[in-house]
Design an enzyme around this catalytic site. Structure first.
Site, short mmCIF file in Angstrom:
data_model
loop_
_atom_site.label_atom_id
_atom_site.label_comp_id
_atom_site.label_asym_id
_atom_site.label_seq_id
_atom_site.Cartn_x
_atom_site.Cartn_y
_atom_site.Cartn_z
N CYS A 1 0.82 -1.22 0.00
CA CYS A 1 0.00 0.00 0.00
C CYS A 1 0.85 1.27 0.00
O CYS A 1 0.47 2.27 -0.59
CB CYS A 1 -0.92 0.03 1.22
SG CYS A 1 -2.14 -1.30 1.25
N ASN A 2 1.97 1.24 0.69
CA ASN A 2 2.75 2.47 0.83
C ASN A 2 4.23 2.29 0.52
O ASN A 2 5.05 3.08 0.96
CB ASN A 2 2.59 3.04 2.25
CG ASN A 2 3.19 2.13 3.30
OD1 ASN A 2 3.19 0.93 3.12
ND2 ASN A 2 3.67 2.69 4.39
N SER B 1 7.84 -0.24 8.98
CA SER B 1 6.42 -0.05 8.68
C SER B 1 5.86 1.18 9.39
O SER B 1 6.42 1.63 10.39
CB SER B 1 5.62 -1.29 9.11
OG SER B 1 6.06 -2.44 8.43
N GLY C 1 -13.62 3.71 0.49
CA GLY C 1 -12.86 2.65 -0.16
C GLY C 1 -13.41 1.29 0.24
O GLY C 1 -14.06 1.14 1.28
#
Length: 225
Positions: A17-18, A76, A162
């Protein structure tokens, strides 16, 4: 493929995701770096001058230690989260598939990273408490709910923007905290409808993106996923 021109001998992509990271092995680092930049330019449509301002490059031991930190959850957004270990494992498995671009070097590197990630979680307390962005978001919302809304969390009106994987994880954590009514705002119906089927005990209202501001404005808690 990154390896199609020969400058890069092995390659594997870790995409989450990132983060978007390319691990590669080559006999000529200079030519390989140029090929990877060319690949990124082709895929993104951005000029090299823009790409260079927004990426970092590591090699040798620095690259190895970085991957170990990633697999261990130290790099993370939520330290110790567990999803990244599964993603590193999938990166390894894909690299050794028939259509993968991995080889002996990357296979050993990624396999050792997975082993290190497992060891970190079994021998330390890094994964205690919130172990994902979604669980951290739920804990924060629950903590602030009474203070900001003067309501118990189970009675809060919540909207999620989302309907992907993160929303599924978010609903799992919300349901475990007793929240039974959730509004999902999405561009289309199929994915929210799948979530309705997966969580029959949660009253999920589906709203298309045209109703975004009305729904978010009328809810006490909002999450984007």
């Amino acid at each position: 493929l990154i390896t199609s021109t020969g400058q890069v001998e092995e390659a594997a992509i870790l995409s989450t995701c990132n983060r978007f990271e390319i691990y590669f092995a080559a006999s000529d680092p200079h030519e390989a770096n140029a090929r990877v930049m060319e690949f990124l330019q082709e895929r993104s449509g951005l000029p090299v001058s823009v790409l260079r301002r927004n990426i970092f490059m590591l090699e040798g031991d620095d690259a190895v230690w970085h991957l170990m930190r990633v697999a261990g959850g130290l790099d993370s957004l939520v330290v110790g989260e567990g999803q990244i270990l599964s993603q590193v494992r999938q990166c390894h498995l894909h690299s050794i598939e028939e259509d993968g671009c991995g080889g002996k070097v990357l296979s050993r590197l990624l396999n050792n990273a997975v082993a290190a990630g497992k060891r970190v979680r079994s021998e330390t307390a890094i994964s205690k408490g919130s172990v994902s962005i979604s669980s951290a978001a739920v804990e924060l919302s629950e903590h602030m709910c009474m203070k900001d809304l003067n309501l118990p969390f189970s009675e809060a009106r919540l909207a999620v923007v989302g309907a992907g994987t993160m929303t599924r994880l978010l609903i799992t954590h919300l349901a475990s905290r007793g929240l039974e009514r959730i509004a999902i705002v999405n561009r289309s119906m199929p994915r929210p409808m799948e979530l309705q089927e997966q969580f029959p005990d949660v009253d999920i209202e589906i709203v298309l993106e045209d109703g975004l501001w009305a729904v978010v404005g009328g809810r006490g808690v909002g999450c984007t996923a």
